[in-house]
Design a protein around this motif. Structure first.
Motif, short mmCIF file in Angstrom:
data_model
loop_
_atom_site.label_atom_id
_atom_site.label_comp_id
_atom_site.label_asym_id
_atom_site.label_seq_id
_atom_site.Cartn_x
_atom_site.Cartn_y
_atom_site.Cartn_z
N HIS A 48 0.81 -1.22 0.00
CA HIS A 48 0.00 0.00 0.00
C HIS A 48 0.85 1.27 0.00
O HIS A 48 0.36 2.33 -0.40
CB HIS A 48 -1.04 -0.06 1.13
CG HIS A 48 -2.11 -1.05 0.77
ND1 HIS A 48 -2.00 -2.39 1.07
CD2 HIS A 48 -3.25 -0.90 0.06
CE1 HIS A 48 -3.05 -3.02 0.57
NE2 HIS A 48 -3.83 -2.15 -0.05
N ALA A 51 1.01 1.66 -3.58
CA ALA A 51 -0.27 2.19 -4.06
C ALA A 51 -0.34 3.70 -3.82
O ALA A 51 -0.81 4.46 -4.68
CB ALA A 51 -1.44 1.48 -3.38
N SER A 74 -9.49 7.56 -2.15
CA SER A 74 -8.84 6.25 -2.24
C SER A 74 -7.49 6.28 -1.53
O SER A 74 -7.16 5.38 -0.75
CB SER A 74 -8.67 5.85 -3.71
OG SER A 74 -7.90 4.69 -3.82
N PHE A 78 -6.23 4.16 1.71
CA PHE A 78 -5.00 3.37 1.74
C PHE A 78 -4.13 3.75 2.94
O PHE A 78 -3.60 2.89 3.63
CB PHE A 78 -4.19 3.56 0.45
CG PHE A 78 -4.75 2.89 -0.76
CD1 PHE A 78 -5.56 1.77 -0.67
CD2 PHE A 78 -4.44 3.37 -2.02
CE1 PHE A 78 -6.05 1.15 -1.81
CE2 PHE A 78 -4.93 2.76 -3.16
CZ PHE A 78 -5.74 1.64 -3.05
N TRP A 121 -9.23 0.39 -2.82
CA TRP A 121 -9.15 -0.25 -4.14
C TRP A 121 -10.46 -0.11 -4.90
O TRP A 121 -10.46 0.13 -6.12
CB TRP A 121 -8.75 -1.71 -4.02
CG TRP A 121 -7.31 -1.88 -3.64
CD1 TRP A 121 -6.82 -2.33 -2.45
CD2 TRP A 121 -6.17 -1.55 -4.44
NE1 TRP A 121 -5.45 -2.32 -2.46
CE2 TRP A 121 -5.02 -1.85 -3.67
CE3 TRP A 121 -6.00 -1.05 -5.72
CZ2 TRP A 121 -3.72 -1.66 -4.14
CZ3 TRP A 121 -4.71 -0.85 -6.20
CH2 TRP A 121 -3.59 -1.15 -5.42
#
Length: 134
Positions: A48, A51, A74, A78, A121
């Motif tokens: 993450h 990400a 988002s 995360f 996600w």
């Protein structure tokens, strides 16, 4: 964008630190289940962190068609999800397992963190499908 870049660095550094500890010494001082919790936390946190790096890159190169709000939310999911999921596993792994330490309530933060990761996600998925700007 810079906050997500910083968040990626924060999570990446912590994940590498706990991953290294799990691989090089935790076995000598922790039970196998606790070492597994460290490995799981480090793995999820590192993924993450990457990400979050992707979120930072998306927001840096944001086009008018990018749903910035969904991408931003988002990224927040995360960040918080990795903090709760991995952080609770780290504390549980490093706490005495006899139940007398008062940290056992943290087991409820782990699934909450996992749910936030899934939400992140899902929001990224929706952002990819959405047309136009938000």
């Amino acid at each position: 964008m810079r906050k997500f870049l910083a968040a990626a660095g924060f999570h990446g550094a912590i994940a590498v630190g706990f991953g290294a500890f799990a691989a090089h010494g935790a076995q000598a001082v922790l039970p196998p289940q606790a070492v597994d919790w460290l490995k799981t936390g480090a793995s999820y946190q590192l993924w993450h962190a990457l990400a979050l790096l992707g979120i930072a890159a998306c927001l840096d190169a944001a086009s008018p068609k990018l749903p910035v709000r969904l991408v931003t939310i988002s990224g927040l999911a995360f960040f918080l999800g990795a903090l709760l999921f991995s952080g609770s596993l780290y504390v549980l792994a490093l706490s005495p397992l006899d139940g007398g330490d008062g940290a056992s309530w943290l087991v409820y933060l782990t699934p909450l963190g996992g749910a936030l990761l899934i939400l992140g996600w899902a929001l990224l998925f929706l952002a990819g499908l959405k047309k136009g700007s938000v």
